[in-house]
Design a protein around this motif. Sequence first.
Motif, PDB file in Angstrom:
ATOM      1  N   MET A   8       0.840  -1.180   0.000  1.00 53.04           N
ATOM      2  CA  MET A   8       0.000   0.000   0.000  1.00 53.04           C
ATOM      3  C   MET A   8       0.877   1.233   0.000  1.00 53.04           C
ATOM      4  N   ALA A   9       0.318   2.325  -0.421  1.00 52.82           N
ATOM      5  CA  ALA A   9       1.075   3.567  -0.478  1.00 52.82           C
ATOM      6  C   ALA A   9       1.240   4.130   0.925  1.00 52.82           C
ATOM      7  N   ASN A  10       2.409   4.685   1.178  1.00 50.32           N
ATOM      8  CA  ASN A  10       2.741   5.216   2.487  1.00 50.32           C
ATOM      9  C   ASN A  10       3.556   6.483   2.334  1.00 50.32           C
ATOM     10  N   ALA A  11       3.681   7.196   3.448  1.00 47.73           N
ATOM     11  CA  ALA A  11       4.601   8.327   3.468  1.00 47.73           C
ATOM     12  C   ALA A  11       6.027   7.770   3.432  1.00 47.73           C
ATOM     13  N   GLN A  12       7.023   8.670   3.362  1.00 43.68           N
ATOM     14  CA  GLN A  12       8.399   8.194   3.236  1.00 43.68           C
ATOM     15  C   GLN A  12       8.787   7.301   4.406  1.00 43.68           C
ATOM     16  N   PRO A  13       9.846   6.506   4.233  1.00 43.52           N
ATOM     17  CA  PRO A  13      10.263   5.554   5.265  1.00 43.52           C
ATOM     18  C   PRO A  13      10.564   6.223   6.597  1.00 43.52           C
ATOM     19  N   LEU A  14      10.473   5.423   7.647  1.00 42.41           N
ATOM     20  CA  LEU A  14      10.822   5.840   8.999  1.00 42.41           C
ATOM     21  C   LEU A  14      12.145   5.192   9.381  1.00 42.41           C
ATOM     22  N   VAL A  15      12.807   5.716  10.389  1.00 49.57           N
ATOM     23  CA  VAL A  15      14.006   5.079  10.936  1.00 49.57           C
ATOM     24  C   VAL A  15      13.612   4.507  12.290  1.00 49.57           C
ATOM     25  N   THR A  16      13.751   3.187  12.421  1.00 44.64           N
ATOM     26  CA  THR A  16      13.399   2.486  13.651  1.00 44.64           C
ATOM     27  C   THR A  16      14.556   1.565  14.011  1.00 44.64           C
ATOM     28  N   GLY A  17      15.169   1.782  15.149  1.00 42.16           N
ATOM     29  CA  GLY A  17      16.268   0.916  15.573  1.00 42.16           C
ATOM     30  C   GLY A  17      17.442   0.924  14.611  1.00 42.16           C
ATOM     31  N   GLY A  18      17.668   2.038  13.949  1.00 45.34           N
ATOM     32  CA  GLY A  18      18.815   2.164  13.050  1.00 45.34           C
ATOM     33  C   GLY A  18      18.603   1.635  11.642  1.00 45.34           C
ATOM     34  N   VAL A  19      17.393   1.160  11.352  1.00 47.05           N
ATOM     35  CA  VAL A  19      17.087   0.675  10.003  1.00 47.05           C
ATOM     36  C   VAL A  19      15.836   1.368   9.481  1.00 47.05           C
ATOM     37  N   LEU A  20      15.636   1.310   8.172  1.00 49.65           N
ATOM     38  CA  LEU A  20      14.433   1.895   7.581  1.00 49.65           C
ATOM     39  C   LEU A  20      13.271   0.932   7.719  1.00 49.65           C
TER      40      LEU A  20
END
Length: 111
Positions: A8-20
Motif C-alpha cells: 500500500m502507499a505510504n509516506a516516506q520511510p521511517l528510521v526504527t532501531g537504526g534501520v528503515l
Amino acid sequence: MFCAGAPMANAQPLVTGGVLTGPTGMTLYTFDKDPAGAGKSLCNGPCATNWPAFMAADTDKASGDYNIITRDDGKKQWAIKGKPLYYWVKDSKPGDRTGDGFNNVWHVAKP
C-alpha cells in the motif's frame, strides 16, 4: 499480522532501531541488483511476490535522501539514494529482519 502481499502507499520511510521501516514498523530492504540512481526496480514478477515494493502514492513528495521511482507497471515506489525499497514476505512482525543477507543480494536498508 502483516500482509506483505498487499503493498500500500505510504509516506516516506521511517528510521526504527537504526534501520528503515514502513509505517507499521516492518523492515525495509534493498536489492544489490538494482543500480543506484537508475530510477528502476529490477525486482518484478515472482521477485516482487516475495519482495513487495514499498509503494509511494502519487501525492507523496521525495525529500533528502529519499526519492520515488516508477516501476515497470507504472506504479510509484520509494527509494533511498536511488535504491528502491522493499518488504520481505517472510517477516511477520515489526522488528523482524529475516531477509537480511538473503542470497547475498538483499540487505536491511539503513539511513
